[in-house]
Design an enzyme around this catalytic site. Structure first.
Site, PDB file in Angstrom:
ATOM      1  N   TYR A   1      -2.185  -6.024   9.722  1.00  0.00           N
ATOM      2  CA  TYR A   1      -1.171  -7.081   9.610  1.00  0.00           C
ATOM      3  C   TYR A   1       0.009  -6.463   8.861  1.00  0.00           C
ATOM      4  O   TYR A   1      -0.131  -6.094   7.694  1.00  0.00           O
ATOM      5  CB  TYR A   1      -1.700  -8.273   8.817  1.00  0.00           C
ATOM      6  CG  TYR A   1      -2.711  -9.134   9.550  1.00  0.00           C
ATOM      7  CD1 TYR A   1      -4.055  -8.755   9.652  1.00  0.00           C
ATOM      8  CD2 TYR A   1      -2.325 -10.334  10.146  1.00  0.00           C
ATOM      9  CE1 TYR A   1      -4.982  -9.547  10.320  1.00  0.00           C
ATOM     10  CE2 TYR A   1      -3.251 -11.140  10.804  1.00  0.00           C
ATOM     11  CZ  TYR A   1      -4.577 -10.736  10.889  1.00  0.00           C
ATOM     12  OH  TYR A   1      -5.489 -11.519  11.552  1.00  0.00           O
TER      13      TYR A   1
ATOM     14  N   PRO B   1      -1.323 -18.376  14.809  1.00  0.00           N
ATOM     15  CA  PRO B   1      -2.478 -17.470  14.944  1.00  0.00           C
ATOM     16  C   PRO B   1      -2.596 -16.408  13.849  1.00  0.00           C
ATOM     17  O   PRO B   1      -3.537 -15.644  13.834  1.00  0.00           O
ATOM     18  CB  PRO B   1      -2.265 -16.828  16.313  1.00  0.00           C
ATOM     19  CG  PRO B   1      -0.863 -17.049  16.663  1.00  0.00           C
ATOM     20  CD  PRO B   1      -0.399 -18.256  15.933  1.00  0.00           C
TER      21      PRO B   1
ATOM     22  N   TYR C   1     -10.187 -16.205   5.317  1.00  0.00           N
ATOM     23  CA  TYR C   1     -10.116 -15.509   6.611  1.00  0.00           C
ATOM     24  C   TYR C   1     -11.521 -15.382   7.215  1.00  0.00           C
ATOM     25  O   TYR C   1     -11.714 -15.566   8.409  1.00  0.00           O
ATOM     26  CB  TYR C   1      -9.517 -14.114   6.410  1.00  0.00           C
ATOM     27  CG  TYR C   1      -9.139 -13.385   7.688  1.00  0.00           C
ATOM     28  CD1 TYR C   1     -10.107 -12.757   8.474  1.00  0.00           C
ATOM     29  CD2 TYR C   1      -7.812 -13.295   8.094  1.00  0.00           C
ATOM     30  CE1 TYR C   1      -9.756 -12.086   9.639  1.00  0.00           C
ATOM     31  CE2 TYR C   1      -7.452 -12.618   9.255  1.00  0.00           C
ATOM     32  CZ  TYR C   1      -8.443 -12.017  10.023  1.00  0.00           C
ATOM     33  OH  TYR C   1      -8.101 -11.343  11.188  1.00  0.00           O
TER      34      TYR C   1
HETATM   35  P1  FAS Z   1      -7.910 -24.835  25.022  1.00  0.00           P
HETATM   36  O1  FAS Z   1      -6.483 -25.158  25.049  1.00  0.00           O
HETATM   37  O2  FAS Z   1      -8.425 -23.456  24.936  1.00  0.00           O
HETATM   38  O3  FAS Z   1      -8.720 -25.576  26.160  1.00  0.00           O
HETATM   39  C1  FAS Z   1      -8.347 -26.863  26.594  1.00  0.00           C
HETATM   40  C2  FAS Z   1      -8.737 -26.980  28.052  1.00  0.00           C
HETATM   41  O4  FAS Z   1      -8.407 -28.292  28.494  1.00  0.00           O
HETATM   42  C3  FAS Z   1      -7.961 -26.009  28.947  1.00  0.00           C
HETATM   43  O5  FAS Z   1      -8.859 -25.294  29.761  1.00  0.00           O
HETATM   44  C4  FAS Z   1      -7.045 -26.905  29.762  1.00  0.00           C
HETATM   45  O6  FAS Z   1      -6.844 -26.423  31.067  1.00  0.00           O
HETATM   46  C5  FAS Z   1      -7.812 -28.215  29.778  1.00  0.00           C
HETATM   47  N1  FAS Z   1      -6.979 -29.393  29.961  1.00  0.00           N
HETATM   48  C6  FAS Z   1      -5.745 -29.608  29.479  1.00  0.00           C
HETATM   49  N2  FAS Z   1      -5.304 -30.831  29.871  1.00  0.00           N
HETATM   50  C7  FAS Z   1      -6.308 -31.389  30.617  1.00  0.00           C
HETATM   51  C8  FAS Z   1      -6.455 -32.622  31.297  1.00  0.00           C
HETATM   52  N3  FAS Z   1      -5.496 -33.532  31.279  1.00  0.00           N
HETATM   53  N4  FAS Z   1      -7.609 -32.850  31.958  1.00  0.00           N
HETATM   54  C9  FAS Z   1      -8.613 -31.916  31.967  1.00  0.00           C
HETATM   55  N5  FAS Z   1      -8.521 -30.717  31.345  1.00  0.00           N
HETATM   56  C10 FAS Z   1      -7.378 -30.471  30.671  1.00  0.00           C
HETATM   57  N6  FAS Z   1      -6.320 -18.554  18.219  1.00  0.00           N
HETATM   58  C11 FAS Z   1      -6.693 -17.490  17.457  1.00  0.00           C
HETATM   59  O7  FAS Z   1      -7.605 -17.640  16.634  1.00  0.00           O
HETATM   60  N7  FAS Z   1      -6.069 -16.269  17.611  1.00  0.00           N
HETATM   61  C12 FAS Z   1      -5.074 -16.071  18.548  1.00  0.00           C
HETATM   62  O8  FAS Z   1      -4.533 -14.987  18.674  1.00  0.00           O
HETATM   63  C13 FAS Z   1      -4.673 -17.145  19.368  1.00  0.00           C
HETATM   64  N8  FAS Z   1      -3.711 -16.971  20.341  1.00  0.00           N
HETATM   65  C14 FAS Z   1      -3.337 -18.063  21.107  1.00  0.00           C
HETATM   66  C15 FAS Z   1      -2.350 -17.953  22.118  1.00  0.00           C
HETATM   67  C16 FAS Z   1      -1.954 -19.074  22.881  1.00  0.00           C
HETATM   68  C17 FAS Z   1      -0.895 -18.936  23.967  1.00  0.00           C
HETATM   69  C18 FAS Z   1      -2.542 -20.334  22.630  1.00  0.00           C
HETATM   70  C19 FAS Z   1      -2.094 -21.563  23.413  1.00  0.00           C
HETATM   71  C20 FAS Z   1      -3.528 -20.453  21.656  1.00  0.00           C
HETATM   72  C21 FAS Z   1      -3.939 -19.313  20.898  1.00  0.00           C
HETATM   73  N9  FAS Z   1      -4.929 -19.403  19.919  1.00  0.00           N
HETATM   74  C22 FAS Z   1      -5.330 -18.371  19.157  1.00  0.00           C
HETATM   75  C23 FAS Z   1      -5.597 -20.622  19.703  1.00  0.00           C
HETATM   76  C24 FAS Z   1      -6.613 -20.766  20.810  1.00  0.00           C
HETATM   77  O9  FAS Z   1      -7.505 -19.691  20.779  1.00  0.00           O
HETATM   78  C25 FAS Z   1      -7.228 -22.113  20.631  1.00  0.00           C
HETATM   79  O10 FAS Z   1      -7.536 -22.368  19.269  1.00  0.00           O
HETATM   80  C26 FAS Z   1      -8.454 -22.290  21.459  1.00  0.00           C
HETATM   81  O11 FAS Z   1      -8.118 -22.036  22.793  1.00  0.00           O
HETATM   82  C27 FAS Z   1      -8.952 -23.725  21.228  1.00  0.00           C
HETATM   83  O12 FAS Z   1      -9.819 -24.025  22.219  1.00  0.00           O
HETATM   84  P2  FAS Z   1      -9.825 -25.509  22.883  1.00  0.00           P
HETATM   85  O13 FAS Z   1      -9.742 -26.512  21.809  1.00  0.00           O
HETATM   86  O14 FAS Z   1     -10.968 -25.486  23.807  1.00  0.00           O
HETATM   87  O15 FAS Z   1      -8.454 -25.635  23.653  1.00  0.00           O
HETATM   88  C1  PHB Z   2      -6.107 -11.188  18.513  1.00  0.00           C
HETATM   89  O1  PHB Z   2      -6.843 -10.187  18.570  1.00  0.00           O
HETATM   90  O2  PHB Z   2      -5.677 -11.760  19.552  1.00  0.00           O
HETATM   91  C2  PHB Z   2      -5.725 -11.751  17.170  1.00  0.00           C
HETATM   92  C3  PHB Z   2      -6.364 -11.281  16.042  1.00  0.00           C
HETATM   93  C4  PHB Z   2      -6.016 -11.805  14.796  1.00  0.00           C
HETATM   94  C5  PHB Z   2      -5.023 -12.777  14.718  1.00  0.00           C
HETATM   95  C6  PHB Z   2      -4.394 -13.246  15.865  1.00  0.00           C
HETATM   96  C7  PHB Z   2      -4.738 -12.723  17.110  1.00  0.00           C
HETATM   97  O3  PHB Z   2      -4.678 -13.279  13.501  1.00  0.00           O
END
Ligand code: FAS
Ligand code: PHB
Length: 396
Positions: free
Chosen positions: A201, A294, A384
């Site tokens: 980081y 994130p 963490y």
């Molecule tokens: P999700 O958003 O993963 O899943 C929700 C599901 O619901 C999806 O499959 C979607 O298609 C579906 N859905 C949506 N609307 C619907 C509807 N109306 N009807 C039916 N289904 C529907 N977390 C980290 O810890 N580290 C990271 O680096 C990180 N990077 C991320 C990058 C991005 C672009 C995003 C958006 C999130 C990131 N996150 C990260 C957070 C991510 O990992 C989420 O915390 C994780 O996906 C949470 O999981 P769910 O709650 O299942 O939500």
């Molecule tokens: C990743 O590996 O995607 C990652 C790891 C640590 C973070 C965010 C993203 O804090």
């Protein structure tokens, strides 16, 4: 059709909840808007807390995670001239595991397949009905165009930030806290072995950078960019040059290996919490209820914690007719949500640079303090890597 629990959303939260319920013999129907390949194609989280690894192992879906996941004892904090290793195992006796969300989702999809329970992908126009009654239902149009209704004892809203569940709760019964940040992350996947053994980081006057990974041959890297950044302004060379500068290429002989970049995306940064996480027989879990930047690697881990608590509440509700855990669910889950929301904001504020010289001096002082004080380092390590699923926090 009828089932015991209707689950909207088949990301990690919905899939893991379905699996945990199935382990207790509770039937569910999964309703997902996208195709399985689309869900798997979303490049997202990468770091699992030890409590998450424990949940997955106990649930019998941790076999590949233990085989292919990379256990890390800590992380590096970096700023110009310094790279400091925080050893979580030394500080709090806990490690973290690097295992991509895509792989975890794949494992959970396989488990759902083995369970043989109903999952509707490419479901459109999902509408929730009677969520404030004991007979809620979810209506949707399936992939063949047939309109269906699932009647259930409870509905789990696991449909992420843009889903329909949270907005099905009357606005008058809901509170929202939100902070958007003036920057975003430009994330890339690189077909090159990681140049580091553990995550870096990095604070830098030009902006934050993170060196993560997905395997021995694939790196995952992020750059702080402006919130409105246009990806077209970032050719591969510029991305690698910025990563090399910010991560300290050439510092003490360390080099950043370059390779082909794929999976480029600009990811917005926001903190978002909605409460309560339960309204009548609708229960929210994961990104449907909260979003964290994130930087603290908390999003996916929070989703796992929510559904672990929720599965226990729904088992008691559906099997024993007991509402105590269901009544406690929102408050219990929100204690951990706010702890992770604070920590994610704290890590983000410490590491993301603005053009403000005073802010920069505060950040550098904070980094020096964490690197020199066992108490400060332990605080970062606890948040963490060491938060229990049942985080009690301050008594309400
Ligand atoms: P999700 O958003 O993963 O899943 C929700 C599901 O619901 C999806 O499959 C979607 O298609 C579906 N859905 C949506 N609307 C619907 C509807 N109306 N009807 C039916 N289904 C529907 N977390 C980290 O810890 N580290 C990271 O680096 C990180 N990077 C991320 C990058 C991005 C672009 C995003 C958006 C999130 C990131 N996150 C990260 C957070 C991510 O990992 C989420 O915390 C994780 O996906 C949470 O999981 P769910 O709650 O299942 O939500
Ligand atoms: C990743 O590996 O995607 C990652 C790891 C640590 C973070 C965010 C993203 O804090």
């Amino acid at each position: 059709m009828r089932t015991e629990v209707a689950i909207v959303g088949a990301g990690p939260a919905g899939l893991l909840l379905a699996h945990l319920l199935a382990q207790d013999g509770i039937e569910s129907v999964l309703i997902e808007a996208r195709t399985p390949d689309y869900v798997l194609g979303r490049l997202r989280a990468g770091v699992l807390e030890s409590s998450t690894v424990d949940v997955l192992t106990r649930a019998g879906v941790g076999e590949r995670l233990h085989r292919e996941g990379m256990e890390h004892s800590g992380i590096y904090l970096q700023w110009p001239g310094r790279r400091h290793h925080l050893d979580f195992v030394e500080l709090i006796g806990e490690s973290v595991t690097v295992y991509g969300q895509t792989e975890l989702t794949r494992d959970l999809m396989d488990a759902r397949q083995r369970a043989g329970q109903r999952s509707y992908y490419e479901a459109a126009d999902v509408v929730l009905h009677d969520i404030d009654s004991e007979a809620p239902s979810a209506a949707f149009t399936d992939a063949t165009g047939v309109r269906r209704t699932v009647h259930a004892a409870a509905i789990a809203g696991c449909d992420g930030f843009h889903g329909v569940s949270r907005t099905s709760i009357p606005a008058a019964r809901q509170r929202i806290w939100e902070r958007t940040y003036p920057y975003a992350w430009l994330g890339v996947l690189a077909a090159v072995p990681p140049s580091t053994d553990e995550l870096i980081y990095a604070w830098h006057p030009e902006g934050f950078a993170l060196h993560s990974m997905r395997s021995e041959s694939t790196s995952r890297l992020y750059l702080q960019v402006d919130a409105a950044e246009d990806l077209a302004d970032w050719p591969d060379e510029r991305i690698w040059d910025a990563l090399a500068l910010r991560l300290g290429h050439g510092q003490d002989g360390w080099e950043l290996e370059r390779g082909d970049l794929t999976g480029k995306a600009v990811l917005p940064m926001r903190s978002f919490v909605s409460a309560p996480m339960r309204y009548g027989r609708l229960f929210l879990a994961g990104d449907a209820a909260h979003i964290v930047p994130p930087t603290g690697a908390k999003g996916l881990n929070l989703a796992v914690a929510d559904v672990t608590l929720l599965s226990r509440a729904l088992r008691a509700l559906v099997r024993e007719g007991s509402t105590r855990l269901a009544d406690d669910y929102s408050e219990s889950a929100l204690r951990r949500v706010w702890r992770c929301t604070h920590f994610s904001w704290w890590m983000t504020s410490m590491l993301h640079t603005s053009r403000d010289e005073f802010d920069s001096r505060l950040q550098l002082s904070q980094l020096e303090w964490v690197a020199s004080s066992t108490a400060a380092a332990t605080g970062l390590a606890e948040n963490y890597a060491g938060l229990p699923i049942e985080f009690q926090g301050a008594p309400s």
